[in-house]
Design an enzyme around this catalytic site. Structure first.
Site, PDB file in Angstrom:
ATOM      1  N   GLY A   1     -63.191  75.079   6.911  1.00  0.00           N
ATOM      2  CA  GLY A   1     -62.251  75.797   6.104  1.00  0.00           C
ATOM      3  C   GLY A   1     -63.265  76.840   5.539  1.00  0.00           C
ATOM      4  O   GLY A   1     -64.111  77.189   6.229  1.00  0.00           O
TER       5      GLY A   1
ATOM      6  N   LYS B   1     -68.801  67.942   3.209  1.00  0.00           N
ATOM      7  CA  LYS B   1     -68.300  69.269   3.406  1.00  0.00           C
ATOM      8  C   LYS B   1     -69.687  69.971   3.012  1.00  0.00           C
ATOM      9  O   LYS B   1     -70.184  70.034   2.183  1.00  0.00           O
ATOM     10  CB  LYS B   1     -67.464  69.553   2.539  1.00  0.00           C
ATOM     11  CG  LYS B   1     -66.826  71.257   2.576  1.00  0.00           C
ATOM     12  CD  LYS B   1     -65.534  71.427   1.982  1.00  0.00           C
ATOM     13  CE  LYS B   1     -65.656  71.287   0.648  1.00  0.00           C
ATOM     14  NZ  LYS B   1     -64.224  72.063  -0.141  1.00  0.00           N
TER      15      LYS B   1
ATOM     16  N   ASP C   1     -55.001  76.924  -4.967  1.00  0.00           N
ATOM     17  CA  ASP C   1     -54.974  76.924  -3.711  1.00  0.00           C
ATOM     18  C   ASP C   1     -54.192  75.860  -2.925  1.00  0.00           C
ATOM     19  O   ASP C   1     -54.685  75.313  -2.076  1.00  0.00           O
ATOM     20  CB  ASP C   1     -56.644  76.898  -2.958  1.00  0.00           C
ATOM     21  CG  ASP C   1     -56.469  77.621  -1.564  1.00  0.00           C
ATOM     22  OD1 ASP C   1     -55.633  78.220  -1.163  1.00  0.00           O
ATOM     23  OD2 ASP C   1     -57.761  77.176  -1.125  1.00  0.00           O
TER      24      ASP C   1
END
Length: 871
Positions: free
Chosen positions: A525, A544, A640
């Site tokens: 992402g 992540k 988001d």
């Protein structure tokens, strides 16, 4: 022939010869100029001559600089024209030989990088035969303003070029266009159009708004005119090559309407003619083949108006031209309405049939109004008149023209004085330098103090023993390690003392990911790649890792840690810990085995979700967002919301993820959070984009887009589709307003979902996408209605169990046919890890009853933005 007649004839011949000789080169010519080039190009079937080509009947006062670029990202039609430009650092004049008369003048600008010339630093003025057109003009800023306005209105376009159009009268045998750069700056132009107007487009006597229908003389023949807006109402864009006489562009009107639902689009392409020979040059017949009417009475009050809101320059006079053609009624008095301009009556009991002289006859009316120095908005409204109960009106086209005052069309100081700006910038620079020096001095003092403090010997008692003097750490680790032996943050500069979460070492992260093995990548992402990992107790985790080239960085990293350390909820992804060693920014989450919601809708080989499962997923996501909005004193705005940030666990329980952009909500004394616009392309709230004012309703808007994505199973933006289908939300709203959402749903759902549930679902999504936040429901109301939709679907499944083949169960999900229908299965077998949080959620979450009321807020077509900072 008699002698006298022969004498008259001879005199006429002599006069004609004299006129021919006198006019000489002063022919009425069209000039299409390719600036900065000595060659010709063809655009839309028209030949554009290079401004330095020999024999082009154009005179340049100075050569300037011929610029060109190999990079182009604008409209491909204009690529050969916009890849060259003429740059000028001193006054540059273009002189065209032409006869007296009226002319269209169009100036084309496409900024591109060339050597040391930065278009952002370009300021210049333009005048035509003494008429000042623009002053201190900066093209990039104009383009940004245009993009912001269009994206804030309807968002289907991103402009990289600019065209300015003017109409003016030439009284001599020549046209002189002056380009004048500001002192120390420069200017540029890519192309110029000069098109003669043979027929009279305007008359001097025009109806003044609020003048009881009386005509007023405004001396248009002596005033310059700038085209501000030219809209094809109720129809599609009319491109220049479709307006063959003057090559005018007619844009869509829907983005400028306050409520597009106030009027429905109609069309009739048969036998339309002009009401009089004088109308033929006013507009092409394509304009009159479509229109908006107020006949869509299901979505409006009986006295509602169709309204267009247009931004204009203050302190100027404006001519508003309205185009009409009666497409339905073949007798008079069937459609009478009132026209308002800036809340003043321009016309009452307006009957198109009577004024045009029949049905299918193209007709226009002009109105004149003055905009005060304090006003920058022009309102056009059509609504029912006072003498009729018919709630109907019709409009085919709309044009707005700005009129010059004292030879000037340039708005007052749009960007301020350039020299004054430079002076201010210089002052700011020196202040910044001084502040920097002061900061360095203060920082040096602080460092010295910390050094002294850390070196200061101290005697402490630890377990009954005295310690030796030594370095004092700048942050403290909890002496009681967690279950796995790793310390937790107790305090850290830049982090809150209340933050919890395991602090992993980089060695632990590398061991868990086999040194960031690419085969373990499960997603990527805006922040970076996501790896599937396994920590020491064989627990699967999602790791992540920030990408150094990512637009996201330390702020998003700290925000996500800060948010997730405070939040515990079954519908929010849990953060296990983080790592910030050796300039790495790594987040560790619980592993969500079934990936993103998007991957189960389209773009993968995964089996389809049933309608019931989709509703349960939406309910779970809504519960997570509802908790964010209400679970703390000020609430948290996700900022988001999208299908890639909704994850599904092994039981297909939805969990909201990715809190890097989240913001704490406004305090009690404020209604919003003022912040820079961030979010994802296709999901961004247009009101937030326009005002940079973030509210919880911004999440509601994004969730409305998610709802349409869930039912249609396609990307929110797909440039490969036809123009009207590129933007999912606009396309879906079009069908939803027609009460025909079932036409575009995922084909795999057809026949397997209750028609009533689909209707109610579409209504919820439509309300979420209202253009104004105050018209949208809260997430609690959305959740309540979704739960009711699930009840409807459950009852329908039970009633139709014998008639339908239920193939909706996902292969990875235990059979659900025997579950009590209407019950939210996301609550089964998943106990809340934090009982206090669960109690708070259960108390705050609304519960469905037998029949919901209508959701607050009107059905307003949304405007989808292009996110310039999208993740």
């Amino acid at each position: 022939m008699r002698v006298q007649d022969m004498g008259v004839f001879g005199l006429l011949v002599l006069v004609m010869i004299f006129l021919f000789v006198r006019t000489g080169d002063a022919q009425i010519n069209t000039f299409l100029v390719n600036c900065g080039s000595n060659s010709s190009v063809n655009v839309n079937g028209r030949k554009w001559i290079g401004d330095s080509s020999p024999g082009n009947n154009i005179t340049l006062s100075s050569p300037g600089i011929e610029a060109s670029t190999a990079v182009f990202n604008g409209d491909p039609v204009y690529e050969p024209l916009y890849k060259t430009a003429r740059i000028f650092t001193e006054t540059l004049n273009y002189t065209f030989q032409g006869a007296p008369g009226d002319y269209f003048l169009r100036l084309h600008f496409y900024p591109f990088a060339f050597q040391s010339y930065n278009a952002n630093q370009s300021y210049f003025s333009v005048a035509a035969n003494g008429l000042k057109l623009v002053s201190e003009f900066n093209i990039p800023r104009e383009i940004i303003e245009k993009n912001n306005y269009w994206q804030g209105s309807w968002g289907n376009s991103t402009f990289s070029s600019l065209v300015k159009e003017y109409i003016f009268t030439v009284e001599s045998n020549g046209i002189l266009i002056d380009f004048i750069p500001n002192k120390g700056s420069f200017g540029f132009v890519n192309a110029i159009e000069v098109i003669p107007v043979a027929d009279k487009l305007f008359v001097d006597a025009v109806k003044k708004v609020g003048g009881n229908g009386a005509n007023s003389s405004i001396s248009l023949s002596k005033r310059g005119i700038e085209t501000m807006y030219r809209l094809n109402v109720g129809g599609s864009t009319i491109k220049p090559d479709q307006d063959s006489e003057f090559w005018r562009l007619w844009e869509l009107d829907s983005g400028y309407m306050i409520n597009p639902d106030a009027g429905s689009e109609i069309n009739n392409k048969s036998n339309i003619i002009y009401a009089s020979p004088n109308e033929t040059s006013i507009a092409p017949l394509l304009v009159y083949e479509t229109a908006r009417t107020m006949s869509n009475t299901e979505v409006m009050e009986k006295r509602f108006n169709m309204s267009w809101k247009l931004e204009v320059d203050p302190d100027f006079d404006y001519l508003v031209r309205l185009h009409f053609c009666e497409l339905i009624y073949n007798i008079s008095s069937q459609r009478n309405f009132r026209i308002y301009i800036n809340n003043k009556t321009a016309a009452d009991n307006f009957d198109i049939f009577t004024r045009a002289g029949g049905m299918n006859k193209a007709y226009h009316e002009d109105y004149f109004d003055v905009i005060s120095p304090q006003t920058s908005t022009l309102w056009i409204q059509l609504g029912p008149g006072t003498s009729t109960s018919v709630t109907d009106a019709l409009l085919s086209g709309l044009e707005v023209f700005k009129l010059s005052r004292d030879g000037n069309l340039a708005p007052v100081q749009r960007y301020g004085n350039l020299e004054e700006k430079k002076s201010k910038r210089s002052l700011i620079l020196w202040v910044a330098i001084g502040a920097g020096i002061a900061f360095i001095a203060i920082l040096a003092a602080v460092v010295a103090l910390v050094f002294w403090f850390c070196r200061k010997p101290s005697i402490k008692q630890i377990d009954g023993k005295k310690t030796s003097p030594g370095w004092r750490p700048l942050f403290h680790l909890n002496s009681a390690a967690n279950a796995k032996g790793s310390p937790r943050y107790q305090n850290h500069s830049g982090f809150t003392a209340s933050r919890s979460g395991r602090r992993f070492t980089l060695a632990e992260i590398k061991a868990a990911t086999k040194n960031f093995d690419e085969s373990l990548v499960i997603g990527a992402g805006g922040f970076g790649k996501v790896y599937k990992g396994e920590i020491e107790d064989c627990t699967l985790v999602a790791i992540k890792r920030a990408n150094p080239q990512s637009q996201q960085g330390l702020t998003e990293f700290e925000t996500e840690i800060d948010m997730l350390s405070k939040l515990r909820h079954r519908h929010l992804v849990a953060m296990i810990g983080f790592c910030d060693e050796q300039n790495e920014m790594i987040l560790v989450y619980e592993f969500i085995s079934n990936g993103t919601l998007r991957s189960h809708l389209f773009g993968s080989d995964l089996p389809s979700l049933t309608w019931k499962q989709r509703l349960e997923v939406c309910i779970g996501a809504a519960r997570g967002l509802h908790y964010l909005h209400t679970g703390s004193e000020r609430g948290i705005i996700h900022r988001d919301v999208k299908t890639t940030n909704i994850l599904l666990d092994e039981n297909f329980v939805a969990k909201m993820a990715d809190f890097g952009l989240s913001k704490t909500g406004p305090s009690l004394e404020h209604t919003h959070v003022s912040t820079a616009v961030k979010g994802s392309f296709g999901y961004l709230d247009p009101e937030y984009f326009r005002r940079q004012q973030l509210t919880e309703k911004s999440d509601v808007y994004s969730f409305g887009v998610v709802l349409f994505e869930v039912v249609c199973s396609r990307a929110v933006i797909n440039p490969s589709l036809p123009k009207d289908q590129i933007n999912l939300a606009e396309w879906a709203m079009k069908w939803q307003r027609q009460k025909s959402l079932e036409t575009i749903i995922d084909p795999r759902l057809r026949g397997k979902c209750s028609p009533e549930s689909l209707i109610r679902y579409g209504e919820i999504a439509e309300k979420c996408l209202a253009d104004e936040g105050k018209s949208r429901p809260t997430m609690g109301e959305v959740l309540w209605h979704l739960e009711y939709v699930l009840q409807i679907q459950g009852a329908w499944l039970q009633t139709n169990a014998e008639e339908i083949s239920i193939t909706a169960s996902h292969p990875l999900v235990p059979p659900q046919d025997n579950e009590p229908e209407g019950q939210d299965t996301t609550n089964l077998d998943h106990q809340e890890s934090d009982s206090d949080t669960k109690s708070k959620e259960d108390e705050s979450a609304p519960k469905p009853t037998n029949e919901p009321d209508h959701i607050a807020g009107g059905a307003v077509e949304f405007s989808q933005m292009v996110n310039l900072q999208g993740r």
